[in-house]
Design a protein around this motif. Structure first.
Motif, PDB file in Angstrom:
ATOM      1  N   GLY A 481      11.675   8.471  15.966  1.00  0.00           N
ATOM      2  CA  GLY A 481      12.204   7.209  16.463  1.00  0.00           C
ATOM      3  C   GLY A 481      11.311   6.023  16.214  1.00  0.00           C
ATOM      4  N   ASN A 482      10.043   6.281  15.934  1.00  0.00           N
ATOM      5  CA  ASN A 482       9.107   5.184  15.664  1.00  0.00           C
ATOM      6  C   ASN A 482       9.240   4.691  14.226  1.00  0.00           C
ATOM      7  N   ASN A 483       8.931   3.411  14.025  1.00  0.00           N
ATOM      8  CA  ASN A 483       8.871   2.840  12.685  1.00  0.00           C
ATOM      9  C   ASN A 483       7.426   2.797  12.222  1.00  0.00           C
ATOM     10  N   TYR A 484       7.224   3.146  10.952  1.00  0.00           N
ATOM     11  CA  TYR A 484       5.890   3.148  10.370  1.00  0.00           C
ATOM     12  C   TYR A 484       5.902   2.323   9.093  1.00  0.00           C
ATOM     13  N   ASP A 485       4.955   1.382   8.991  1.00  0.00           N
ATOM     14  CA  ASP A 485       4.888   0.488   7.836  1.00  0.00           C
ATOM     15  C   ASP A 485       3.859   0.998   6.840  1.00  0.00           C
ATOM     16  N   VAL A 486       4.266   0.975   5.572  1.00  0.00           N
ATOM     17  CA  VAL A 486       3.397   1.378   4.482  1.00  0.00           C
ATOM     18  C   VAL A 486       3.357   0.240   3.474  1.00  0.00           C
ATOM     19  N   GLU A 487       2.147  -0.174   3.060  1.00  0.00           N
ATOM     20  CA  GLU A 487       2.007  -1.183   2.012  1.00  0.00           C
ATOM     21  C   GLU A 487       0.934  -0.732   1.035  1.00  0.00           C
ATOM     22  N   VAL A 488       1.274  -0.804  -0.266  1.00  0.00           N
ATOM     23  CA  VAL A 488       0.327  -0.371  -1.300  1.00  0.00           C
ATOM     24  C   VAL A 488       0.300  -1.386  -2.428  1.00  0.00           C
ATOM     25  N   LYS A 489      -0.729  -1.238  -3.277  1.00  0.00           N
ATOM     26  CA  LYS A 489      -0.880  -2.112  -4.439  1.00  0.00           C
ATOM     27  C   LYS A 489      -1.172  -1.258  -5.667  1.00  0.00           C
ATOM     28  N   LEU A 490      -0.463  -1.556  -6.769  1.00  0.00           N
ATOM     29  CA  LEU A 490      -0.768  -0.944  -8.056  1.00  0.00           C
ATOM     30  C   LEU A 490      -1.602  -1.909  -8.871  1.00  0.00           C
ATOM     31  N   THR A 491      -2.675  -1.402  -9.473  1.00  0.00           N
ATOM     32  CA  THR A 491      -3.535  -2.241 -10.300  1.00  0.00           C
ATOM     33  C   THR A 491      -3.600  -1.691 -11.717  1.00  0.00           C
ATOM     34  N   ASN A 492      -4.122  -2.494 -12.620  1.00  0.00           N
ATOM     35  CA  ASN A 492      -4.263  -2.147 -14.041  1.00  0.00           C
ATOM     36  C   ASN A 492      -2.908  -1.958 -14.717  1.00  0.00           C
ATOM     37  N   VAL A 493      -1.932  -2.735 -14.286  1.00  0.00           N
ATOM     38  CA  VAL A 493      -0.592  -2.604 -14.859  1.00  0.00           C
ATOM     39  C   VAL A 493      -0.352  -3.588 -15.992  1.00  0.00           C
ATOM     40  N   GLY A 494      -1.344  -4.453 -16.278  1.00  0.00           N
ATOM     41  CA  GLY A 494      -1.137  -5.463 -17.305  1.00  0.00           C
ATOM     42  C   GLY A 494      -0.039  -6.419 -16.877  1.00  0.00           C
ATOM     43  N   SER A 495       0.831  -6.740 -17.809  1.00  0.00           N
ATOM     44  CA  SER A 495       1.940  -7.666 -17.506  1.00  0.00           C
ATOM     45  C   SER A 495       3.230  -6.922 -17.186  1.00  0.00           C
ATOM     46  N   LEU A 496       3.155  -5.593 -17.101  1.00  0.00           N
ATOM     47  CA  LEU A 496       4.353  -4.780 -16.870  1.00  0.00           C
ATOM     48  C   LEU A 496       4.707  -4.730 -15.390  1.00  0.00           C
ATOM     49  N   THR A 497       6.011  -4.676 -15.114  1.00  0.00           N
ATOM     50  CA  THR A 497       6.472  -4.589 -13.726  1.00  0.00           C
ATOM     51  C   THR A 497       7.373  -3.373 -13.478  1.00  0.00           C
ATOM     52  N   GLY A 498       7.636  -2.606 -14.512  1.00  0.00           N
ATOM     53  CA  GLY A 498       8.595  -1.516 -14.392  1.00  0.00           C
ATOM     54  C   GLY A 498       8.014  -0.230 -13.836  1.00  0.00           C
ATOM     55  N   PHE A 499       7.569  -0.328 -12.585  1.00  0.00           N
ATOM     56  CA  PHE A 499       7.037   0.866 -11.921  1.00  0.00           C
ATOM     57  C   PHE A 499       7.667   0.998 -10.542  1.00  0.00           C
ATOM     58  N   GLY A 500       7.950   2.222 -10.150  1.00  0.00           N
ATOM     59  CA  GLY A 500       8.442   2.489  -8.817  1.00  0.00           C
ATOM     60  C   GLY A 500       7.398   3.248  -8.019  1.00  0.00           C
ATOM     61  N   VAL A 501       7.406   3.035  -6.726  1.00  0.00           N
ATOM     62  CA  VAL A 501       6.532   3.777  -5.814  1.00  0.00           C
ATOM     63  C   VAL A 501       7.402   4.308  -4.690  1.00  0.00           C
ATOM     64  N   GLU A 502       7.198   5.563  -4.322  1.00  0.00           N
ATOM     65  CA  GLU A 502       8.011   6.148  -3.258  1.00  0.00           C
ATOM     66  C   GLU A 502       7.168   7.038  -2.359  1.00  0.00           C
ATOM     67  N   LEU A 503       7.592   7.098  -1.117  1.00  0.00           N
ATOM     68  CA  LEU A 503       6.999   7.991  -0.136  1.00  0.00           C
ATOM     69  C   LEU A 503       7.772   9.298  -0.189  1.00  0.00           C
ATOM     70  N   VAL A 504       7.056  10.393  -0.414  1.00  0.00           N
ATOM     71  CA  VAL A 504       7.684  11.708  -0.490  1.00  0.00           C
ATOM     72  C   VAL A 504       7.239  12.516   0.721  1.00  0.00           C
ATOM     73  N   ILE A 505       8.219  12.961   1.478  1.00  0.00           N
ATOM     74  CA  ILE A 505       7.953  13.725   2.703  1.00  0.00           C
ATOM     75  C   ILE A 505       8.428  15.143   2.485  1.00  0.00           C
ATOM     76  N   HIS A 506       7.531  16.076   2.638  1.00  0.00           N
ATOM     77  CA  HIS A 506       7.826  17.492   2.391  1.00  0.00           C
ATOM     78  C   HIS A 506       7.864  18.238   3.716  1.00  0.00           C
ATOM     79  N   ASN A 507       9.027  18.786   4.042  1.00  0.00           N
ATOM     80  CA  ASN A 507       9.168  19.594   5.254  1.00  0.00           C
ATOM     81  C   ASN A 507       8.533  20.951   5.010  1.00  0.00           C
ATOM     82  N   LEU A 508       7.564  21.316   5.798  1.00  0.00           N
ATOM     83  CA  LEU A 508       6.818  22.549   5.580  1.00  0.00           C
ATOM     84  C   LEU A 508       7.525  23.778   6.124  1.00  0.00           C
ATOM     85  N   LYS A 509       8.659  23.586   6.811  1.00  0.00           N
ATOM     86  CA  LYS A 509       9.433  24.717   7.306  1.00  0.00           C
ATOM     87  C   LYS A 509      10.233  25.310   6.154  1.00  0.00           C
TER      88      LYS A 509
END
Length: 571
Positions: A481-509
């Motif tokens: 029920g809680n909200n959690y904020d995540v903020e990240v930065k990608l570096t060394n990308v040059g002038s390119l912007t075509g990158f995606g970043v995602e949070l992957v949650i793995h259920n261990l059950k």
């Protein structure tokens, strides 16, 4: 290797570079994989492959090692064989298995090609095989279908509503149609095999006894296919005492008809045939277990129209699809099979019989013993009593209802018409559309996409991820029920912007059906040589989880993630 030739032709005739030619070829290519069995996926030692393909690398615009890497799960690994299936996956935009389960198995089988993704995330799909109605349905059934469904039924074969009209038929008509075909099968066997058996089997008395004992009043169970060991033709013969009791009941006669061929190099399959033939010659099984040699399409057509039950016992999950059972059910023949391949989708209670798809034992010998015992039990307690529960008119009305259920509820879903519809919807149409886009205007889109991929590869190794803000779960408890904020930065990308970043949650059950949950971060701002991303994630489930961040290339013209399979994980 058709895609190698297509690439070479584009390089030679259209003067395209290899990367552009690959884009063009992939956009119009589908690889349909037909088996999970390793023997069905050819692999070649580099020396043997080089003997025939050395000159081809230059024709494609590649170095030799680059060509070899197209067929390797682990590019750059000396000594790894060239796999034709890996090459197909790398040069085709789309990949599909030939049943739902086979699609799942294929995703697991090919997962090492596309590292960084879980099998369930891969683009590998499926289209379940179907069979050509007009080719495999006996004329007697076709006549009955035309009279019942209407003269235009052949134009709407995958319409379930149409097939439901089978319930309007009198039981006597269904039963008699099948009996006509059963008698034809018996006459076919006698006509085709009498002369050869008398000539080659050395005991005329035994041959005539076998031929004369084939009984149209018996429950006849058929088994016809390649004698690969995973097909487990031996299961029925695991307990000969129990089998002897089944086939020698004078009040409920049961006969088994086997046929098939083994690959010349398959000693195990040849051994199975030899074993069945030997058992069929034992006095107690003479005329009860019959093996028909010289298996061909003519014999197959007779069997799938004339037996009462079609038996299939593959090792799960090695039956990619199977189509013989589909041919059988269109002809009023009921299936008794492991829930594998097409039958996992096709099985309907009250329209055939099934052995569970779930394994009880890891030990295959123990699993075989359990499955054999299950087959005997189902024959003794369900199938044989149902068949012989005959009414005053000489047939089992319950059995006829099984036939009607099989035709109404299964047949429309396994026709070639439905199969082609699925291929068009899932693969052919989108391939045609995307291919046209890429080749238009002198391959402009293909050239643009190839150049973008080259730019991405040039900076990929240098890209770094920096966490701007992330909850510390070692200090703060993760709460639903809680909200959690995540903020990240990608570096060394040059002038390119075509990158995606995602949070992957793995259920261990281990038993959870949704083991992976992915939430993509939003790109919030662009700075020189840096990209910023943010996500507000609301926890909705309790349990044990692991978290990671994943980076991937992103472009609107990519058909799926694996088209440029570069992945970086940050834990």
């Amino acid at each position: 290797m058709i895609n190698a030739q297509r690439i070479a032709d584009l390089v030679s005739e259209q003067k395209l570079t290899y990367p552009v030619a690959l884009e063009v070829v992939r956009s119009s290519s589908l690889y349909t994989v037909h088996t999970p069995v390793p023997a069905g996926h050819d692999q070649f030692e580099e020396g043997l492959f080089a003997k025939y393909m050395t000159a081809f690398a230059h024709k494609m615009g590649l170095t030799w090692n680059e060509l070899m890497d197209l067929g390797r799960e682990n590019p750059g690994t000396p000594g790894e064989k060239f796999s034709m299936s890996v090459f197909a996956c790398n040069t085709c935009q789309e990949v599909n298995g030939v049943s739902w389960l086979h699609g799942k198995v294929s995703r697991e089988m090919f997962a090492p090609i596309w590292k960084g993704y879980f099998p369930e995330e891969l683009h590998v799909g499926y289209v379940t095989n179907g069979v050509h109605m007009a080719t495999w349905t006996a004329s007697e059934w076709q006549k009955l279908y035309t009279e019942t469904f209407g003269p235009e039924w052949n134009n709407d074969l995958s319409n379930p509503k149409l097939w439901e009209k089978i319930y309007t038929l009198r039981d006597e008509d269904v039963w008699e149609t099948h009996q006509v075909l059963k008698r034809k099968l018996i006459e076919y066997i006698k006509g085709k095999y009498k002369k050869n058996w008398l000539k080659n089997q050395g005991d005329p008395g035994r041959v005539m006894t076998v031929l004369e004992s084939i009984d149209p009043n018996a429950l006849i169970i058929g088994f016809g296919r390649r004698f690969a060991t995973y097909k487990r033709a031996h299961l029925l013969f695991s307990n000969l005492d129990r089998l002897r009791a089944i086939v020698n009941n004078p009040n409920r006669p049961v006969q088994f008809v086997y046929t098939g061929k083994a690959h010349p190099a398959d000693g195990g399959g040849q051994g199975l045939i030899k074993r069945i033939v030997e058992i069929s010659k034992l006095p107690e099984f003479q005329g009860k277990i019959i093996f028909l040699e010289n298996y061909d399409m003519g014999l197959a057509r007779r069997l799938v129209t004339g037996v009462d039950i079609w038996l299939n016992t593959p090792t799960r999950p090695l039956e990619a699809s199977g189509t013989s059972g589909q041919k059988a059910e269109m002809n009023g023949v009921l299936n008794f099979s492991v829930l594998d391949g097409w039958w996992l989708e096709g099985y309907v209670k009250g329209a055939g019989w099934a052995l569970t798809e779930k394994r009880t034992y890891d030990n295959q010998e123990h699993q075989d013993q359990l499955d054999a015992a299950t087959i005997y039990s189902m024959l003794e307690n369900e199938i044989i009593p149902l068949y012989f529960a005959k009414n005053s008119k000489g047939y089992s009305s319950e059995w006829v209802m099984y036939i009607k259920n099989s035709i109404a509820k299964i047949a429309p879903h396994f026709t070639t018409k439905r199969m082609i519809d699925d291929y068009l919807e899932r693969f052919y149409s989108k391939l045609s559309h995307r291919s046209a886009q890429l080749v238009a205007a002198d391959y402009a889109k293909a050239k643009e996409l190839a150049a973008w991929k080259a730019d991405i590869r040039a900076v990929w190794d240098a890209i770094q991820l920096e966490v701007v803000s992330m909850p510390d779960f070692t200090v703060n408890q993760f709460r639903v029920g809680n909200n959690y904020d995540v903020e990240v930065k990608l570096t060394n990308v040059g002038s390119l912007t075509g990158f995606g970043v995602e949070l992957v949650i793995h259920n261990l059950k281990g038993e959870d059906t949704q083991k992976i949950k992915v939430a993509e971060l939003e790109q919030t701002r662009i700075e020189p040589n840096a990209l910023f991303y943010r996500l507000s994630y609301k926890a909705t489930r309790a349990g044990s989880f692991s978290f990671a961040l994943r980076i991937f290339p992103k472009h609107p013209d990519l058909p799926h993630r694996q088209d440029l399979c570069l992945v970086k994980w940050f834990y």
